[in-house]
Scaffold this motif. Structure first.
Motif, PDB file in Angstrom:
ATOM      1  N   GLU A 143      21.770 -15.893 -30.165  1.00 51.49           N
ATOM      2  CA  GLU A 143      21.371 -14.591 -29.686  1.00 51.49           C
ATOM      3  C   GLU A 143      19.862 -14.536 -29.539  1.00 51.49           C
ATOM      4  O   GLU A 143      19.118 -14.918 -30.427  1.00 51.49           O
ATOM      5  CB  GLU A 143      21.850 -13.500 -30.651  1.00 51.49           C
ATOM      6  CG  GLU A 143      23.371 -13.356 -30.660  1.00 51.49           C
ATOM      7  CD  GLU A 143      23.806 -12.118 -31.414  1.00 51.49           C
ATOM      8  OE1 GLU A 143      22.925 -11.293 -31.733  1.00 51.49           O
ATOM      9  OE2 GLU A 143      25.010 -11.993 -31.669  1.00 51.49           O
ATOM     10  N   LEU A 144      19.388 -14.080 -28.387  1.00 49.32           N
ATOM     11  CA  LEU A 144      17.961 -14.034 -28.112  1.00 49.32           C
ATOM     12  C   LEU A 144      17.443 -12.609 -28.262  1.00 49.32           C
ATOM     13  O   LEU A 144      16.482 -12.358 -28.958  1.00 49.32           O
ATOM     14  CB  LEU A 144      17.697 -14.544 -26.688  1.00 49.32           C
ATOM     15  CG  LEU A 144      18.245 -15.951 -26.412  1.00 49.32           C
ATOM     16  CD1 LEU A 144      18.030 -16.306 -24.962  1.00 49.32           C
ATOM     17  CD2 LEU A 144      17.585 -16.965 -27.314  1.00 49.32           C
ATOM     18  N   GLY A 187      25.238 -21.712 -20.645  1.00 51.92           N
ATOM     19  CA  GLY A 187      24.828 -20.633 -19.767  1.00 51.92           C
ATOM     20  C   GLY A 187      23.960 -19.612 -20.469  1.00 51.92           C
ATOM     21  O   GLY A 187      24.080 -19.394 -21.680  1.00 51.92           O
ATOM     22  N   LEU A 188      23.063 -19.011 -19.717  1.00 57.16           N
ATOM     23  CA  LEU A 188      22.281 -17.875 -20.193  1.00 57.16           C
ATOM     24  C   LEU A 188      22.872 -16.625 -19.542  1.00 57.16           C
ATOM     25  O   LEU A 188      22.903 -16.507 -18.317  1.00 57.16           O
ATOM     26  CB  LEU A 188      20.806 -18.027 -19.813  1.00 57.16           C
ATOM     27  CG  LEU A 188      19.899 -16.811 -20.065  1.00 57.16           C
ATOM     28  CD1 LEU A 188      19.924 -16.401 -21.528  1.00 57.16           C
ATOM     29  CD2 LEU A 188      18.475 -17.115 -19.631  1.00 57.16           C
ATOM     30  N   TYR A 189      23.364 -15.733 -20.374  1.00 54.34           N
ATOM     31  CA  TYR A 189      24.037 -14.528 -19.887  1.00 54.34           C
ATOM     32  C   TYR A 189      23.167 -13.293 -20.109  1.00 54.34           C
ATOM     33  O   TYR A 189      22.527 -13.151 -21.155  1.00 54.34           O
ATOM     34  CB  TYR A 189      25.368 -14.336 -20.619  1.00 54.34           C
ATOM     35  CG  TYR A 189      26.441 -15.319 -20.211  1.00 54.34           C
ATOM     36  CD1 TYR A 189      27.440 -14.957 -19.306  1.00 54.34           C
ATOM     37  CD2 TYR A 189      26.457 -16.617 -20.714  1.00 54.34           C
ATOM     38  CE1 TYR A 189      28.434 -15.856 -18.931  1.00 54.34           C
ATOM     39  CE2 TYR A 189      27.441 -17.521 -20.354  1.00 54.34           C
ATOM     40  CZ  TYR A 189      28.429 -17.139 -19.460  1.00 54.34           C
ATOM     41  OH  TYR A 189      29.404 -18.036 -19.087  1.00 54.34           O
ATOM     42  N   GLU A 190      23.162 -12.447 -19.117  1.00 50.85           N
ATOM     43  CA  GLU A 190      22.517 -11.147 -19.215  1.00 50.85           C
ATOM     44  C   GLU A 190      23.601 -10.092 -19.041  1.00 50.85           C
ATOM     45  O   GLU A 190      24.188  -9.966 -17.968  1.00 50.85           O
ATOM     46  CB  GLU A 190      21.446 -10.972 -18.135  1.00 50.85           C
ATOM     47  CG  GLU A 190      20.762  -9.611 -18.190  1.00 50.85           C
ATOM     48  CD  GLU A 190      19.842  -9.378 -16.999  1.00 50.85           C
ATOM     49  OE1 GLU A 190      18.876  -8.616 -17.152  1.00 50.85           O
ATOM     50  OE2 GLU A 190      20.102  -9.960 -15.924  1.00 50.85           O
ATOM     51  N   ASP A 191      23.877  -9.366 -20.124  1.00 47.59           N
ATOM     52  CA  ASP A 191      24.949  -8.369 -20.080  1.00 47.59           C
ATOM     53  C   ASP A 191      26.242  -8.978 -19.540  1.00 47.59           C
ATOM     54  O   ASP A 191      26.896  -8.438 -18.646  1.00 47.59           O
ATOM     55  CB  ASP A 191      24.534  -7.157 -19.233  1.00 47.59           C
ATOM     56  CG  ASP A 191      23.345  -6.419 -19.836  1.00 47.59           C
ATOM     57  OD1 ASP A 191      23.229  -6.409 -21.082  1.00 47.59           O
ATOM     58  OD2 ASP A 191      22.547  -5.872 -19.070  1.00 47.59           O
ATOM     59  N   GLN A 245      11.440 -14.675 -13.567  1.00 47.34           N
ATOM     60  CA  GLN A 245      11.547 -13.723 -14.666  1.00 47.34           C
ATOM     61  C   GLN A 245      11.714 -14.396 -16.023  1.00 47.34           C
ATOM     62  O   GLN A 245      11.995 -13.740 -17.021  1.00 47.34           O
ATOM     63  CB  GLN A 245      12.713 -12.756 -14.412  1.00 47.34           C
ATOM     64  CG  GLN A 245      12.525 -11.903 -13.160  1.00 47.34           C
ATOM     65  CD  GLN A 245      13.652 -10.907 -12.950  1.00 47.34           C
ATOM     66  OE1 GLN A 245      14.298 -10.467 -13.902  1.00 47.34           O
ATOM     67  NE2 GLN A 245      13.901 -10.553 -11.694  1.00 47.34           N
ATOM     68  N   GLY A 246      11.571 -15.727 -16.066  1.00 47.02           N
ATOM     69  CA  GLY A 246      11.590 -16.441 -17.337  1.00 47.02           C
ATOM     70  C   GLY A 246      12.959 -16.901 -17.802  1.00 47.02           C
ATOM     71  O   GLY A 246      13.088 -17.420 -18.925  1.00 47.02           O
ATOM     72  N   PHE A 247      13.984 -16.774 -16.965  1.00 46.08           N
ATOM     73  CA  PHE A 247      15.323 -17.184 -17.384  1.00 46.08           C
ATOM     74  C   PHE A 247      15.396 -18.701 -17.613  1.00 46.08           C
ATOM     75  O   PHE A 247      16.063 -19.161 -18.546  1.00 46.08           O
ATOM     76  CB  PHE A 247      16.364 -16.754 -16.357  1.00 46.08           C
ATOM     77  CG  PHE A 247      16.701 -15.290 -16.421  1.00 46.08           C
ATOM     78  CD1 PHE A 247      17.771 -14.843 -17.174  1.00 46.08           C
ATOM     79  CD2 PHE A 247      15.935 -14.353 -15.740  1.00 46.08           C
ATOM     80  CE1 PHE A 247      18.085 -13.488 -17.243  1.00 46.08           C
ATOM     81  CE2 PHE A 247      16.239 -12.999 -15.801  1.00 46.08           C
ATOM     82  CZ  PHE A 247      17.310 -12.558 -16.563  1.00 46.08           C
ATOM     83  N   MET A 277      15.920 -23.174 -21.441  1.00 49.33           N
ATOM     84  CA  MET A 277      15.459 -24.457 -21.967  1.00 49.33           C
ATOM     85  C   MET A 277      15.077 -24.351 -23.447  1.00 49.33           C
ATOM     86  O   MET A 277      15.368 -25.253 -24.239  1.00 49.33           O
ATOM     87  CB  MET A 277      14.277 -24.974 -21.145  1.00 49.33           C
ATOM     88  CG  MET A 277      14.638 -25.457 -19.749  1.00 49.33           C
ATOM     89  SD  MET A 277      15.971 -26.693 -19.728  1.00 49.33           S
ATOM     90  CE  MET A 277      15.255 -27.969 -20.785  1.00 49.33           C
ATOM     91  N   ARG A 278      14.450 -23.269 -23.838  1.00 51.37           N
ATOM     92  CA  ARG A 278      14.123 -23.101 -25.262  1.00 51.37           C
ATOM     93  C   ARG A 278      15.394 -23.023 -26.103  1.00 51.37           C
ATOM     94  O   ARG A 278      15.468 -23.585 -27.204  1.00 51.37           O
ATOM     95  CB  ARG A 278      13.276 -21.842 -25.458  1.00 51.37           C
ATOM     96  CG  ARG A 278      11.834 -21.982 -24.988  1.00 51.37           C
ATOM     97  CD  ARG A 278      10.968 -20.886 -25.583  1.00 51.37           C
ATOM     98  NE  ARG A 278      11.394 -19.548 -25.160  1.00 51.37           N
ATOM     99  CZ  ARG A 278      10.914 -18.919 -24.111  1.00 51.37           C
ATOM    100  NH1 ARG A 278       9.996 -19.503 -23.348  1.00 51.37           N
ATOM    101  NH2 ARG A 278      11.342 -17.708 -23.791  1.00 51.37           N
ATOM    102  N   GLY A 279      16.399 -22.335 -25.573  1.00 56.56           N
ATOM    103  CA  GLY A 279      17.663 -22.256 -26.286  1.00 56.56           C
ATOM    104  C   GLY A 279      18.335 -23.618 -26.409  1.00 56.56           C
ATOM    105  O   GLY A 279      18.865 -23.966 -27.471  1.00 56.56           O
ATOM    106  N   LEU A 280      18.305 -24.407 -25.336  1.00 55.31           N
ATOM    107  CA  LEU A 280      18.888 -25.750 -25.372  1.00 55.31           C
ATOM    108  C   LEU A 280      18.180 -26.617 -26.409  1.00 55.31           C
ATOM    109  O   LEU A 280      18.820 -27.340 -27.184  1.00 55.31           O
ATOM    110  CB  LEU A 280      18.768 -26.413 -23.999  1.00 55.31           C
ATOM    111  CG  LEU A 280      19.635 -25.888 -22.852  1.00 55.31           C
ATOM    112  CD1 LEU A 280      19.372 -26.710 -21.602  1.00 55.31           C
ATOM    113  CD2 LEU A 280      21.103 -25.928 -23.223  1.00 55.31           C
ATOM    114  N   GLU A 281      16.864 -26.556 -26.403  1.00 53.68           N
ATOM    115  CA  GLU A 281      16.095 -27.379 -27.340  1.00 53.68           C
ATOM    116  C   GLU A 281      16.394 -26.992 -28.781  1.00 53.68           C
ATOM    117  O   GLU A 281      16.481 -27.857 -29.666  1.00 53.68           O
ATOM    118  CB  GLU A 281      14.614 -27.255 -27.038  1.00 53.68           C
ATOM    119  CG  GLU A 281      14.224 -27.909 -25.712  1.00 53.68           C
ATOM    120  CD  GLU A 281      12.847 -27.502 -25.222  1.00 53.68           C
ATOM    121  OE1 GLU A 281      12.116 -26.835 -25.984  1.00 53.68           O
ATOM    122  OE2 GLU A 281      12.514 -27.844 -24.071  1.00 53.68           O
TER     123      GLU A 281
END
Length: 216
Positions: A4-5, A72-76, A148-150, A155-159
């Protein structure tokens, strides 16, 4: 595996029901990739696009069957970015998946399929010196949210996730676009080898895992 970010963002494995969205994001991201243009190239744009769609469809299928990470990076709950990874000791090798190879040959052609297999093997051979690496085979961000930085967030989440794998040495990625190279360089990736496929040159970049990283 969930990370969770912030309340509206979540990094997790891509859901099967999001496969079509993932394929669309990858299609848009790799439509003008110079190597794929070269390998799949066809004077008829519609034929090229059909080959590219077939390639992406078979790649996503092979990742699922090979149980390799599709993050995946999910937004809502909406898929905004996707990354496909191959682990060093994975059985996910194009030459071993005969059904993948056969289906792709039928849509893209034998020589094109073999060229893609040779490209993958050359990258694997180069990364072998890095030990238990992860290779970022594909990454795409929804074009509606570019800038927008997605991509950086994904990538930060993957690392962070890979840092939790005890044997992981880091992440490798092959880049042909100078802008993409600058993006990864900004994230701490360094060029360690130049490779060429069908006269298209690219940089193989790598970032070692920081086992001291803490959760975001």
């Amino acid at each position: 595996m969930n990370a969770e970010l912030q309340p509206e963002y979540l990094i997790r494995y891509v859901s099967p029901e999001d496969t079509n969205v993932a394929a669309s994001l990858l299609y848009q991201a790799y439509h003008d990739d110079p190597i794929l243009r070269n390998v799949l190239g066809d004077k008829d744009e519609q034929k090229f696009e059909a080959k590219l769609r077939a390639l992406i469809r078979e790649e996503l299928s092979s990742f699922g069957q090979g149980q390799q990470p599709m993050i995946g990076l999910y937004e809502d709950d909406r898929l905004r970015a996707i990354a496909c990874l191959i682990e060093a000791d994975s059985e996910l090798q194009a030459a071993r998946y005969w059904h993948w190879r056969l289906r792709l040959m039928m849509s893209a052609g034998y020589l094109q399929t073999q060229a893609l297999i040779d490209k993958e093997q050359a990258i694997r051979d180069a990364l072998a010196q890095k030990g238990h690496y992860f290779f970022l085979a594909f990454i795409a961000v929804d074009p509606h949210v570019h800038g927008q930085g997605f991509g950086r967030t994904l990538m930060r989440g993957l690392e962070e996730m890979i840092a939790d794998v005890p044997a992981a040495s880091g992440i490798g990625v092959f880049i042909t676009n100078p802008d993409h190279q600058a993006f990864f360089h900004h994230l701490g990736y360094e060029v360690f080898q130049t490779l060429a496929f069908n006269k298209i040159r690219g940089e193989l970049m790598f970032k070692a895992t920081d086992k001291s990283e803490t959760a975001l």
